[in-house]
Design an enzyme around this catalytic site. Sequence first.
Site, PDB file in Angstrom:
ATOM      1  N   ILE A  56       0.902  -1.157   0.000  1.00  0.00           N
ATOM      2  CA  ILE A  56       0.000   0.000   0.000  1.00  0.00           C
ATOM      3  C   ILE A  56       0.937   1.203   0.000  1.00  0.00           C
ATOM      4  O   ILE A  56       1.887   1.264   0.781  1.00  0.00           O
ATOM      5  CB  ILE A  56      -0.963  -0.033   1.221  1.00  0.00           C
ATOM      6  CG1 ILE A  56      -1.807   1.245   1.324  1.00  0.00           C
ATOM      7  CG2 ILE A  56      -0.231  -0.273   2.541  1.00  0.00           C
ATOM      8  CD1 ILE A  56      -2.905   1.168   2.420  1.00  0.00           C
ATOM      9  N   SER A  57       0.714   2.135  -0.909  1.00  0.00           N
ATOM     10  CA  SER A  57       1.671   3.236  -1.108  1.00  0.00           C
ATOM     11  C   SER A  57       1.764   4.129   0.130  1.00  0.00           C
ATOM     12  O   SER A  57       0.848   4.194   0.948  1.00  0.00           O
ATOM     13  CB  SER A  57       1.270   4.067  -2.322  1.00  0.00           C
ATOM     14  OG  SER A  57       1.091   3.252  -3.456  1.00  0.00           O
ATOM     15  N   GLN A  58       2.881   4.846   0.213  1.00  0.00           N
ATOM     16  CA  GLN A  58       3.133   5.811   1.302  1.00  0.00           C
ATOM     17  C   GLN A  58       2.081   6.922   1.273  1.00  0.00           C
ATOM     18  O   GLN A  58       1.766   7.443   0.198  1.00  0.00           O
ATOM     19  CB  GLN A  58       4.531   6.374   1.052  1.00  0.00           C
ATOM     20  CG  GLN A  58       4.986   7.414   2.022  1.00  0.00           C
ATOM     21  CD  GLN A  58       6.407   7.867   1.702  1.00  0.00           C
ATOM     22  OE1 GLN A  58       7.056   7.327   0.799  1.00  0.00           O
ATOM     23  NE2 GLN A  58       6.878   8.845   2.428  1.00  0.00           N
TER      24      GLN A  58
END
Length: 210
Positions: A56-58
């Site tokens: 899950i992206s930053q």
Amino acid sequence: MEKSGLVRYWRSSGMIRDERVLDAFMKVKREQFVLKEYVDSAYADIALPIIEGQTISQPTTVMIMTQALEVKEGMKVLEVGAGSGYQAALLSNLIGARGKVYTTEIVHGLVEFAKRNLRGYKNVEVIESDGSLGLKGPAPFDRIIVTAAAPCVPQELTKQLKNGGILVIPVGDLHMQNILKIKKKNNKSHTTENLGNFMFVPLKGKGGFS
Ligand code: SAH
């Protein structure tokens, strides 16, 4: 880190340009999209592992991309790379009940994961497909966002973008990509902004890395 800590950081660094995106961030519980063992880190400003070796992206990256996409109520949006479903949940808030998000995912386990996490988000559809080919049925789209690293801009995506539409996509090699903001005008698409260097998991499929 608390949600409020992230917001303070964003405010002090001057990166909030669209209050609607911040509102959506406040509404969506990121902890519902991460694995149980990472719930305590849900608001740390880092990408977190999900399943199948994906992430899950930053949060800061998600904010930058979502603001660049300039999503308005009622829009039809395509996402390539559903992953946890978190990005789609933010988009869902931005488009409202009259809009629709189609989020594509190529890994079966993640299709199930995203569907589970997105229960209750009525204007989001998770579709198991190679998103590098776009999505022919519901095309054309007002907005397209790719959340995996692409070697170049897949032609089908610019084709399936409406005139006046915006595509946000990380383009580069496997180690580093530039997030590009691309606009389509008079049936021609051109990069209007380079949002900087980032690192995403690779795009697979026809338009991805082989
Ligand atoms: N947007 C996600 C993060 C995605 S990580 C979130 O908010 O959690 C990138 C995702 O893209 C991975 O889940 C990967 O499986 C998926 N992916 C890679 N290539 C793809 C393709 N060609 N079509 C659809 N999904 C793809």
